[in-house]
Design an enzyme around this catalytic site. Sequence first.
Site, PDB file in Angstrom:
ATOM      1  N   GLN A 106      45.182  57.619  32.974  1.00  0.00           N
ATOM      2  CA  GLN A 106      44.286  57.261  34.070  1.00  0.00           C
ATOM      3  C   GLN A 106      44.360  58.320  35.175  1.00  0.00           C
ATOM      4  OE1 GLN A 106      45.853  52.794  33.764  1.00  0.00           O
ATOM      5  NE2 GLN A 106      44.501  53.006  35.505  1.00  0.00           N
TER       6      GLN A 106
ATOM      7  N   PHE B 244      44.669  49.491  32.152  1.00  0.00           N
ATOM      8  CA  PHE B 244      45.088  48.308  32.927  1.00  0.00           C
ATOM      9  C   PHE B 244      46.188  48.635  33.937  1.00  0.00           C
ATOM     10  CE2 PHE B 244      43.711  46.829  28.671  1.00  0.00           C
ATOM     11  CZ  PHE B 244      42.514  46.254  29.060  1.00  0.00           C
TER      12      PHE B 244
ATOM     13  N   GLU C  13      48.431  54.729  34.700  1.00  0.00           N
ATOM     14  CA  GLU C  13      48.226  55.402  35.981  1.00  0.00           C
ATOM     15  C   GLU C  13      49.344  56.423  36.199  1.00  0.00           C
ATOM     16  OE1 GLU C  13      47.426  52.888  39.419  1.00  0.00           O
ATOM     17  OE2 GLU C  13      47.873  54.522  40.805  1.00  0.00           O
TER      18      GLU C  13
ATOM     19  N   ARG D 203      50.980  46.505  48.511  1.00  0.00           N
ATOM     20  CA  ARG D 203      49.789  45.690  48.267  1.00  0.00           C
ATOM     21  C   ARG D 203      50.136  44.198  48.202  1.00  0.00           C
ATOM     22  NH1 ARG D 203      44.287  46.201  47.015  1.00  0.00           N
ATOM     23  NH2 ARG D 203      44.164  48.441  46.746  1.00  0.00           N
TER      24      ARG D 203
ATOM     25  N   ARG E  82      46.769  45.804  36.745  1.00  0.00           N
ATOM     26  CA  ARG E  82      45.593  45.121  37.305  1.00  0.00           C
ATOM     27  C   ARG E  82      45.938  44.132  38.422  1.00  0.00           C
ATOM     28  NH1 ARG E  82      41.013  43.388  32.906  1.00  0.00           N
ATOM     29  NH2 ARG E  82      39.200  43.861  34.193  1.00  0.00           N
TER      30      ARG E  82
ATOM     31  N   THR F   7      45.575  51.775  48.844  1.00  0.00           N
ATOM     32  CA  THR F   7      46.227  51.425  50.103  1.00  0.00           C
ATOM     33  C   THR F   7      46.737  52.686  50.802  1.00  0.00           C
ATOM     34  OG1 THR F   7      48.257  51.042  48.857  1.00  0.00           O
ATOM     35  CG2 THR F   7      46.885  49.129  49.345  1.00  0.00           C
TER      36      THR F   7
ATOM     37  N   GLU G  72      39.666  44.664  39.311  1.00  0.00           N
ATOM     38  CA  GLU G  72      40.878  43.863  39.447  1.00  0.00           C
ATOM     39  C   GLU G  72      40.679  42.454  40.022  1.00  0.00           C
ATOM     40  OE1 GLU G  72      42.480  47.338  41.607  1.00  0.00           O
ATOM     41  OE2 GLU G  72      44.377  46.765  40.712  1.00  0.00           O
TER      42      GLU G  72
HETATM   43  N1  MTE Z   1      38.746  47.103  31.962  1.00  0.00           N
HETATM   44  C1  MTE Z   1      39.000  47.579  30.722  1.00  0.00           C
HETATM   45  N2  MTE Z   1      38.157  47.238  29.718  1.00  0.00           N
HETATM   46  N3  MTE Z   1      40.069  48.368  30.460  1.00  0.00           N
HETATM   47  C2  MTE Z   1      40.970  48.705  31.452  1.00  0.00           C
HETATM   48  O1  MTE Z   1      41.939  49.434  31.198  1.00  0.00           O
HETATM   49  N4  MTE Z   1      41.583  48.487  33.826  1.00  0.00           N
HETATM   50  C3  MTE Z   1      41.496  47.636  35.014  1.00  0.00           C
HETATM   51  C4  MTE Z   1      40.029  47.374  35.373  1.00  0.00           C
HETATM   52  N5  MTE Z   1      39.284  46.952  34.211  1.00  0.00           N
HETATM   53  C5  MTE Z   1      40.737  48.211  32.781  1.00  0.00           C
HETATM   54  C6  MTE Z   1      39.572  47.415  32.981  1.00  0.00           C
HETATM   55  C7  MTE Z   1      42.167  48.192  36.178  1.00  0.00           C
HETATM   56  S1  MTE Z   1      43.818  47.983  36.354  1.00  0.00           S
HETATM   57  C8  MTE Z   1      41.475  48.852  37.144  1.00  0.00           C
HETATM   58  S2  MTE Z   1      42.251  49.437  38.526  1.00  0.00           S
HETATM   59  C9  MTE Z   1      40.036  49.112  37.022  1.00  0.00           C
HETATM   60  O2  MTE Z   1      39.479  48.596  35.836  1.00  0.00           O
HETATM   61  C10 MTE Z   1      39.825  50.626  37.057  1.00  0.00           C
HETATM   62  O3  MTE Z   1      38.504  50.966  36.906  1.00  0.00           O
HETATM   63  P1  MTE Z   1      37.440  50.901  38.099  1.00  0.00           P
HETATM   64  O4  MTE Z   1      38.114  51.498  39.287  1.00  0.00           O
HETATM   65  O5  MTE Z   1      36.336  51.693  37.580  1.00  0.00           O
HETATM   66  O6  MTE Z   1      37.129  49.457  38.312  1.00  0.00           O
HETATM   67  N1  HPA Z   2      45.968  50.568  43.786  1.00  0.00           N
HETATM   68  C1  HPA Z   2      46.149  51.150  42.599  1.00  0.00           C
HETATM   69  N2  HPA Z   2      46.803  52.254  42.413  1.00  0.00           N
HETATM   70  C2  HPA Z   2      47.336  52.842  43.486  1.00  0.00           C
HETATM   71  C3  HPA Z   2      47.197  52.299  44.752  1.00  0.00           C
HETATM   72  C4  HPA Z   2      46.469  51.101  44.915  1.00  0.00           C
HETATM   73  O1  HPA Z   2      46.303  50.566  46.015  1.00  0.00           O
HETATM   74  N3  HPA Z   2      47.851  53.100  45.597  1.00  0.00           N
HETATM   75  C5  HPA Z   2      48.372  54.086  44.848  1.00  0.00           C
HETATM   76  N4  HPA Z   2      48.063  53.936  43.568  1.00  0.00           N
HETATM   77 MO1  MOS Z   3      44.599  49.459  38.248  1.00  0.00          MO
HETATM   78  S1  MOS Z   3      46.424  48.487  38.342  1.00  0.00           S
HETATM   79  O1  MOS Z   3      44.749  50.005  39.914  1.00  0.00           O
HETATM   80  O2  MOS Z   3      45.047  50.835  37.328  1.00  0.00           O
END
Ligand code: MTE
Ligand code: HPA
Ligand code: MOS
Length: 753
Positions: free
Chosen positions: A194, A225, A229, A307, A339, A437, A709
Amino acid sequence: MKTMQNIDSFTHVRGESLFVDDISIRQDTLFGLVFDSPKAHGIIKNVDYSKAEKLEGVVKIFTFKDVPGENQIGGILPDEPLWAEKEVHFWGQPIAFIVAETESIAKKARQLIEIEIEELPVITTAKEAKSKGSFINAPRTFNLGDTKEAFDNCDYIFEGETFSNGQEHLYLETQGCYAIPQENGSIKLISSTQGPTAVQKITARVLGVAMHKIEVDVIRLGGGFGGKEDQATPWAVMTAVAVQHLNRPVKYILNRHDDLRMTGKRHPYSSFFKIGLNKELKIVAFEAEFLQNAGAAADLSPAIAERTLFHATNSYFVPNVKTSVYSCKTNLPPNTAFRGFGGPQGMFVIESAIAAAADNLGIDRKYIQEVNLLDENDEFSYGQIATQVEARNTWFSAKEKFELEKIEKEVASFNKTNEHFKKGVSLMPIAFGISFTNTAMNHARALVHIYQDGSVGVSTGAVEMGQSVNTKMLQVAQEILGISAGKVKLETTNTTRVANTSPSAASSTADLNGKAVKLACEKLLERLVNVAANILQEEESVISICNDLIYVADKKSSLSWEELISQAMLERVALSENAHYATPVIHFDKTIEKGHPFAYHVYGTAITITTVDCIRGVYEIDAVKIVHDFGKSMNIGIDLGQVEGALAQGIGWMTMEEISYDSNGRLLSNALSTYKVPDIFSAPKTIDTIPLETAGNGMAILKSKAVGEPPLMYGIGTYFAIQNAVKSFNKDYKLKFHAPFTPEKVLMALYEK
Ligand code: MTE
Ligand code: HPA
Ligand code: MOS
């Protein structure tokens, strides 16, 4: 409301989508495998690699001694070696990296390594770590008003304890990387991450080379998920170290067992609360202490802890708040983003406090929840003033649209007439802050090329992980340029095209990268409108592009998109654009723990109905009914998918996913036979999601709010719905807040005296 199919649908269904393990590899590729610690804590007395090294086909076994730069992969704090040196701190900690001609040779070699460890005491729980003063960093405290004084004026005060367990990400695609040597010491990494820039930066640090020597390319992830990261990095770095030494490509894909054992998970939390209410059921004061089980190194724990504090009052206004969080250092694999990023753990505690208060007062939780919902201009404990608040709006819409009174009557009559089945209902409001954050992380870039045939290529820092961010990026480009979807292609996420990116996380990926795509396309559009105005001999102000055609005022002209691009080429107009977006307004001052950290909040309310089988302790989720604030959804199909997926994950966390380590720090739930995740039978029988109609928020991309999330936290409602059902069977049951509420625990609760 708009929708569009995910652009990956066809290749996914046909099995043609490429993941790291699908990349065609060079003939001279070698295969890596980690040798990890078989103890959770101890001093490494001796490791004998000699038998393994002698095995035919083993090329080299790498250890910390082979690191040319720093043996350090910590992101927030420099406290995590790539490979253990003298001491091991968790079961599964990488010690060495075997590189061999084939995977099976590497596996055989791993069995031939002999290790002697002098064991040291093992800490597996946050409580024990706290009692021994074992912390990652200093605790944090958020303060609003004066809880001490406020408690003196409360009519009711309740205290209690909660626990929420960790959670395994269980991305379908396990961690892995394919590293390929390039010219002059450069290395290309095809990683399932990620955070491509994190991989690039840490690899450069460990290898002792400049960042420009490392190129990271990400096609897509089979799920992240949060688990990728930070924790996609070590495997990429290890393959890179091997490439640097051997000048041959190296591939490493973790098998499921290794992935489960060696990677961190959602943080378990042990928490304490004290809640004070007045006669009108207003929450006057709330205190909480959160003990976060961080594992053996910081990883993202400090940010996740933060958070938790941001979401400790969920969608309620509480005038006096004091919350503290301790990142407790234990001998588990470093726990990481998942998530919700600490938000769910925070919300579970205040929801538990409300349940404790309601139970003691002999009323339903919802009466306390309802009178405390956030209003316009209420202050969060961290100083941000809530605006465009939809807490009450979603709550009352849910009650009305789903006819809560009728549901409750049906449940009451069911419970009266059924002896061995009991139903429970709960409401779960959410308010989730959108932005990293850490203010400095809220930025993104996009690079847009219009090729001379009129087709468009878009690169961003966004990583596609199933959340469909690429589809949303395509929609932004399409909408701003006024062209059809087929003309736009999303390129891989690559550090040489888009640099210095924040990870795709915090639900902010579409907002940040989408705003950058929008800016880039707007700049291109401005130039193209100028060219069209000259061709058509019209004022620029009346020119627009729609459906691949150029319009003058509201009339189609004879000029097509392709002709416009050809003419722009002849006139030597730049057809590429790079744009940068940084979220305005947001700020946060950690020295006083006050500021305005979030661009906006996402709101919603879920009603959950469950049925408990009071003979066996098993339960079904009859329905989850949600009113959710999408803003003005730019793709309702995708957004509903995110709600349903997140909800299922939240329900799994609250009901059945039970991470278990023994007292020696060994993972017991190390396979899908011992770690149960929701399947179709444990999913709610029905999920109804009604989008709340709102004006939308200008900080969200095309006013379409972040969705990744927030809906996970609807799953918390399930805990309390089950609890209500249990209570209606067993009046003697004393509420416990110990998630997940597994069938075993439900059975005990049903029959406790
Ligand atoms: N949806 C799918 N299908 N697969 C994933 O890995 N990750 C989740 C969410 N939805 C995820 C998902 C998490 S932890 C986050 S932070 C967000 O998607 C990240 O993508 P976005 O910032 O585009 O919403
Ligand atoms: N969310 C997800 N990932 C992060 C954040 C947050 O607020 N801060 C640093 N990494
Ligand atoms: Mo989502 S836990 O911020 O990758």
